[in-house]
Design an enzyme around this catalytic site. Sequence first.
Site, mmCIF file in Angstrom:
data_model
loop_
_atom_site.group_PDB
_atom_site.id
_atom_site.type_symbol
_atom_site.label_atom_id
_atom_site.label_comp_id
_atom_site.label_asym_id
_atom_site.label_seq_id
_atom_site.Cartn_x
_atom_site.Cartn_y
_atom_site.Cartn_z
ATOM 1 C CE LYS A 171 -2.818 44.284 -15.235
ATOM 2 N NZ LYS A 171 -3.503 44.171 -13.913
ATOM 3 N N GLY A 228 3.653 42.656 -4.848
ATOM 4 C CA GLY A 228 2.625 41.625 -4.897
ATOM 5 C C GLY A 228 3.201 40.257 -4.627
ATOM 6 C CB SER A 229 1.874 36.919 -5.430
ATOM 7 O OG SER A 229 1.876 36.927 -6.850
ATOM 8 N NE ARG A 230 8.802 33.610 -3.082
ATOM 9 C CZ ARG A 230 9.330 32.774 -2.178
ATOM 10 N NH1 ARG A 230 9.822 31.612 -2.570
ATOM 11 N NH2 ARG A 230 9.363 33.096 -0.911
ATOM 12 N N GLY A 232 3.664 36.455 -9.224
ATOM 13 C CA GLY A 232 3.458 37.610 -10.094
ATOM 14 C C GLY A 232 4.752 38.362 -10.348
ATOM 15 N N GLY A 233 5.535 38.559 -9.309
ATOM 16 C CA GLY A 233 6.798 39.280 -9.456
ATOM 17 C C GLY A 233 7.774 38.533 -10.339
ATOM 18 C CD GLU A 252 7.222 44.201 -0.829
ATOM 19 O OE1 GLU A 252 7.006 42.974 -0.708
ATOM 20 O OE2 GLU A 252 6.457 45.081 -0.438
ATOM 21 C CB CYS A 289 4.446 42.609 2.482
ATOM 22 S SG CYS A 289 4.717 44.367 2.547
ATOM 23 C CD GLU A 381 3.838 36.267 2.004
ATOM 24 O OE1 GLU A 381 4.274 36.138 0.854
ATOM 25 O OE2 GLU A 381 3.556 37.375 2.500
#
Lengths: 500, 500
Positions: A171, A228-230, A232-233, A252, A289, A381
Amino acid sequence: MTVRATAEFSGTDPRTGERAPGAYVDATAAEVAAAARAARAAFLSEGDRRTFSDAALLRAVAEQIDARAAELCEAAERETGLTSARLTGEVARTTGQLRAFADVVDSGELLEPIVDAADPAATPPRPDQRRMNLPIGVVAVWGAGNFPFAFGVAGGDTAAAFAAGCPVVVKAHPSHPRTSELTAEAVHAALLSVGASSAWFSLLQGREHATGVCLATCDDVDAVAFTGSRSGGLALVRAAAERPRPIPVYAEMGAVNPTVVTPAAASARGAQIAQELGGAIVASNGQLCTKPGIIALVDDGAARALVGTLAELLAAGESQPLLDSRTKEAFVRGADELAAAPAVEVIARGAETDRPGSWQAPLLAQVAASALTSGVTQVEEVFGPAAVVAWCADEAELLKLLESLEPALAAGLYAEAEEAALHPIMVRLQRKVGRLVFDGITTGVTVGRATVHGGPFPATSIDGHTSVGMTAPRRFLRPVGFQGFPEAALPAALRRRAAS
Amino acid sequence: MTVRATAEFSGTDPRTGERAPGAYVDATAAEVAAAARAARAAFLSEGDRRTFSDAALLRAVAEQIDARAAELCEAAERETGLTSARLTGEVARTTGQLRAFADVVDSGELLEPIVDAADPAATPPRPDQRRMNLPIGVVAVWGAGNFPFAFGVAGGDTAAAFAAGCPVVVKAHPSHPRTSELTAEAVHAALLSVGASSAWFSLLQGREHATGVCLATCDDVDAVAFTGSRSGGLALVRAAAERPRPIPVYAEMGAVNPTVVTPAAASARGAQIAQELGGAIVASNGQLCTKPGIIALVDDGAARALVGTLAELLAAGESQPLLDSRTKEAFVRGADELAAAPAVEVIARGAETDRPGSWQAPLLAQVAASALTSGVTQVEEVFGPAAVVAWCADEAELLKLLESLEPALAAGLYAEAEEAALHPIMVRLQRKVGRLVFDGITTGVTVGRATVHGGPFPATSIDGHTSVGMTAPRRFLRPVGFQGFPEAALPAALRRRAAS
């Protein structure tokens, strides 16, 4: 199946706010399903009789990317605002990574073969048992926004999946559709050159959240790798958990990475440490990151001097473009929240610019550790050039602060080699992160066999593996045992080796 | 916090239906939380300075169990109805397993140390990177009903967690509270003998589903290991996924394990294969998670003769007690559903008995493979002495059947070593299971380094690991990297070794 979003989209040049070349549309649900189904069919067919070598594919992808390096860097510069030097280095890291994975495939170590010889004399008699790792199936990859190559379409996750013998559906990151498309062309050229099915790899474009969820919940997908972002994850973790057949999601998600500077280190080389930290906070405009997010020091004269130097460096730091408007908005919001948080004080802010685009300047704040350990305030973050200094009254409070931290990816530890405080600090940090760095910055992850890029939740969703380095393919392998098989019928990896 | 269930419970002797000795009550939510909190405190304290050796603990548990073997077997016989011979053998397997884990701990291989030496001449320069595995924290264990020792309170999961350096909280199986309590006494005596905190291990009794969910969702628990039914395993998977901090749930949930008999094997040694399969179907009254559940054959004279012999054996098979009333009810329901399923025909049923307790006799059914591949009927696990013969018209239909099977733990393959069909059958089976057995029964898992007891969902919830054997502790370990550390500050495992 959703109706195709007819609106075309493209990247945006964060340096100017102008539209980047190319026009793309979101993949439909039918296209997502078709890509995954074709990947599964290719996987099953290769399981019968391999028609190409995973190592050859990895090397061919590297070769195709190298051949297109200039064009790829030009596209990525337009879509990310990262500098040409940084992007050129990243392409080299990416192709180096692909070739290193090829070498690991050739070594056979990913298969982790184990042979337990039969022992007919044992009670009960022990059968001949052998085992090796097999690929799990179709891997869906979400590339990161901040590394268009190393964590992109042909980045670490795709390379790890190929190394494991798995087909990949990517993606594309919505901010760099053209870079993604050009990289996918390189991968397809590589597939062709080694005689692999074009279905072994697919790229799906999409700005819409629904496209990603559609891929993660697709029955033909066996694992997800996300950087990516929290938010999104976690969305993918939740979507996968609700599938009739749950699958692993290796997300991650970034973190507030701690760096500790002991009084002895601050006293011995405070100015140098300030330089290193200042560089790490603004490198790639803070969009790494493993950027130091919180710097913990015991309050004394040397530490004050170190932070003074660091504040001067960041106040003098120039604006750089952030990756895209979403990153800029999140940074502005995060910086505002940080500045407004109880007990937090901003002590340095670089000069802003009124240029169009996503330009933002560095930020340094400070807070008393007691405000963090007592829960008066929390540090989250801030993705971009920002960091927080946490002042501890003494070593006991420093240890208490480290115990209270949210887990992260990496921790820095500036200390003297013989210091008594080293052990208790290390013990606390190693519970919280996947990688500890002594006397150096946490940014700049070297890709090797000993690499660990991961950490306890919420840094990653599954901390038993690394997402970077030569053992990353383990995520996409599962062990299978063979008991009592005739030598000739066994897979080659279990036949060739003597009993271990 | 729930109100303590004041009603006492005990086990039931499945051979008589009589109440077994002992009286137990469900742990309260406060007791669950306290056990996990104490385990975490002990874990953090041991992380600072180890006060005991994991290997010594494992050996001490083995010693304490050996010393109580007679009492433990007597209690388990009353609570499970398994024979004394079987239980005596299982205790030996359990203590052998504990000692084998101790040897693996001593070998240091669980730490998987990797040392990547620095290369200052590389571009960019490579830092010194080393990594090893560290324990993840508190492991919650759910023992299985069918192995009161080997998968019980001090069974494989507890041993694996101890070997990884993790404290354990066990949720006792509700059918054998006394066996669990006596085993826990052995573990506590072992903790005392090696100087470990008694909080390193806790046993929680509970019949109520809520007790288990309470443990799985407890913030101080870092991983779950479960062996049991699919519904029980999935309930824990779901509960853990909904935690604010998700944790891995390693659920081994049983399966319909396929065994294939090729025409050549049926022709060469059909009678012997029938004897072996008949024994595997009724061993421990069919209550083994690797029991052959579906036996696939190509319909010819030799295969008919084999199935005829197998049917005679099972029809002559005596009733044996099932583990508890819940298992009996599930078996009766499963057998009825199987008999009533479209296209399924029961071809053998052992003699029933009207004794009180949980006695049930063997069952063999048959079905045309086409009814399974077309979806006309489905075969689900019937936990107990039951199996289904699937008749295939030819090898092509056999391969199609194998492709359509739900994943399982183990697959048997009776074939001739040189047979052309061997490769395509193996390829299909290895996609579906964690362990393939050539020319032998799938029951009887030997505990070794090459052991794989797992398989794709729904056989297990996470198929990247094994729940049995010397690599099972990997589930409870995570890698941590150390970059640029002075030799003396590194953990011993990373100091001792030369660059690998």
